[in-house]
Design a protein around this motif. Structure first.
Motif: not given
Length: 78
Positions: A1-4, A6-15
């Motif tokens: 099962m893959i857990v997505f 959103f906060r982690q991806w948002l931090n990456r995009v912001l970086f």
């Protein structure tokens, strides 16, 4: 099962966005600084009574011997 996350991806995009913005600012600042600090263009046509002087290269050796051509290369860089 893959857990997505959103906060982690948002931090990456912001970086990545912040990195690209700072990179553009740094490159623009560098180009501006080079334009301010760099001297006048050395190949620009002289103004006033200035005369541009050209130095002719010495004639190449007559013989086609390898040693003469090698010596010529080291002496004159041709």
């Amino acid at each position: 099962m893959i857990v997505f996350s959103f906060r982690q991806w948002l931090n990456r995009v912001l970086f990545i966005v912040l990195f690209v913005i700072l990179l553009i600012v740094a490159v623009g600042g560098y180009r501006w600084l080079i334009g301010v600090v760099s001297p006048i263009h050395p190949h620009k046509e002289p103004r006033g009574a200035a005369v541009k002087v050209f130095v002719t290269d010495p004639a190449s050796p007559e013989g086609n011997k390898t040693l003469d051509r090698l010596r010529w290369f080291y002496w004159y860089g041709e």
